[in-house]
Design a protein around this motif. Structure first.
Motif, PDB file in Angstrom:
ATOM      1  N   GLN A   1      38.301  21.729  -8.336  1.00 52.65           N
ATOM      2  CA  GLN A   1      39.710  22.363  -8.912  1.00 52.65           C
ATOM      3  C   GLN A   1      40.454  23.114  -7.568  1.00 52.65           C
ATOM      4  O   GLN A   1      41.532  23.706  -7.731  1.00 52.65           O
TER       5      GLN A   1
ATOM      6  N   ARG B   1      34.597  22.769 -10.172  1.00 55.82           N
ATOM      7  CA  ARG B   1      34.888  23.913  -9.265  1.00 55.82           C
ATOM      8  C   ARG B   1      35.808  23.316  -7.932  1.00 55.82           C
ATOM      9  O   ARG B   1      36.286  23.855  -7.443  1.00 55.82           O
TER      10      ARG B   1
ATOM     11  N   GLY C   1      40.412  24.945 -18.541  1.00 52.71           N
ATOM     12  CA  GLY C   1      41.056  24.450 -17.161  1.00 52.71           C
ATOM     13  C   GLY C   1      40.383  23.232 -16.897  1.00 52.71           C
ATOM     14  O   GLY C   1      40.960  22.201 -15.814  1.00 52.71           O
TER      15      GLY C   1
ATOM     16  N   PRO D   1      44.185  22.070  -6.902  1.00 52.40           N
ATOM     17  CA  PRO D   1      44.423  22.349  -8.230  1.00 52.40           C
ATOM     18  C   PRO D   1      45.464  21.959  -9.029  1.00 52.40           C
ATOM     19  O   PRO D   1      45.838  22.405  -9.669  1.00 52.40           O
TER      20      PRO D   1
END
Length: 365
Positions: A42, A39, A67, A46
């Motif tokens: 990400q 996370r 994702g 992104p």
């Protein structure tokens, strides 16, 4: 929940990479620790693609997350498992492989992954010859919780913050299952009595005594949860038989996503050092953890260490003849009888304190 990282050496990626492969095959608790690392990547980058190589059981818990590309490695398949993984990564070229598992089997997997940079633990922590299979290492640090040690990977890559966020969106069927098991407004104690390491397990008699107290004193409904192994089924049946108060035995009756959804609706979890203890953390449920064979400062439920019963030092003195602070950080004291150092009163005291504080939910991101 974004927190600042510690000072870093020269970052490996001053500009965002295009494709990163995460290697953390097992176990349930450790893939829970690895998810905030993903996370964090990400959130900071992104546009970066994430591929995660993990085990079959762990895929059942995380494989539905959007994702992330998941590649499943079947350790039970022997050579065929390695050949299948090599086929899946053929023709790829990752910017980085995050080799986050200290097991020789995982290093053999790492050897198959084509990556420009293969990042592993520092030499002092790179057990089982992991250092032979990496090109770069994270900063050396000592006596960290597993969760914090994993963030050494994002720091070495150049990220100045860490995102302690799990965000595991569960399937609708799992959420509906949990709503049936724990209706809105019902206060519930989930007892997950078994670890994958039998010598970390407490006795059914003591679990039953604490569960009776939770029901009679605090009005909590008691659910017993666990997997389908013979030991877990025996534990669930034994605890249910020993209890004087009513309980619901769900051992062997749910899936991992259903268990996680159930934990999310529970008031508190009672568990030894086990995967469910860390699963509960990912959904904000406080954990009364039972620690004597292992050190909660290293492997306790990240936000619930203050609610754990910690008899690790007593175990070190009783079984190894010296204080826990003098042991190597990864030392486990998995000896017959070690969990007997934890009494029913010890656990009731922590449970009562947690409930007196309102059983506060823990952060999830």
């Amino acid at each position: 929940r974004c927190l600042p990282s510690r000072p870093m050496s020269t970052p490996l990626f001053p500009t965002p990479p295009g494709h990163v492969c995460v290697l953390r095959l097992s176990a349930l608790g450790d893939v829970c620790h690895a998810l905030p690392v993903v996370r964090t990547l990400q959130d900071a980058w992104p546009g970066c693609r994430i591929t995660w190589i993990l085990g079959r059981l762990e895929h059942k818990l995380l494989g539905h997350i959007p994702g992330i590309e998941f590649l499943t490695f079947d350790k039970k398949a022997g050579g065929a498992g390695y050949r299948e993984l090599r086929r899946q990564v053929a023709g790829r070229r990752y910017d980085a492989l995050l080799h986050m598992q200290l097991a020789f089997r995982a290093s053999l997997v790492a050897a198959l992954v084509p990556a420009r940079i293969k990042l592993g633990f520092d030499r002092a922590r790179a057990r089982e010859l992991q250092w032979l299979f990496t090109t770069h290492r994270i900063e050396p640090r000592a006596r960290e919780h597993v969760q914090d040690s994993f963030f050494g990977f994002t720091e070495r890559m150049g990220l100045a913050t860490r995102r302690l966020c799990w965000d595991n969106p569960l399937p609708a069927a799992a959420l509906e299952y949990a709503r049936r098991i724990i209706p809105d407004g019902e206060r519930t104690l989930v007892v997950s009595p078994c670890s994958s390491h039998a010598l970390r397990n407490w006795s059914p008699e003591r679990y039953a005594a604490v569960a009776d107290h939770a029901s009679a004193r605090h009005g909590l409904r008691v659910l017993i949860c666990g997997g389908r192994s013979e030991l877990e089924l025996e534990y669930g049946a034994r605890i249910a038989t020993l209890m004087r108060e009513p309980c619901t035995n769900l051992v062997g009756k749910d899936t991992l996503p259903e268990l996680l959804a159930t934990l999310a609706r529970a008031t508190v979890l009672l568990s030894p050092d086990s995967g469910p203890a860390h699963m509960a953390t990912t959904v904000g449920t406080p954990v009364v953890g039972l620690y004597a064979a292992t050190n909660p400062a290293r492997s306790g439920p990240y936000y619930s260490r203050g609610w754990c019963v910690d008899r690790y030092d007593a175990a070190a003195r009783a079984f190894l003849g010296r204080p826990g602070a003098e042991l190597a950080w990864t030392t486990k004291i998995e000896r017959p009888g070690v969990m007997h150092l934890i009494t029913v009163d010890d656990v009731i005291e922590r449970l009562d304190a947690l409930l007196a504080a309102g059983a506060p939910r823990t952060p999830t991101g």
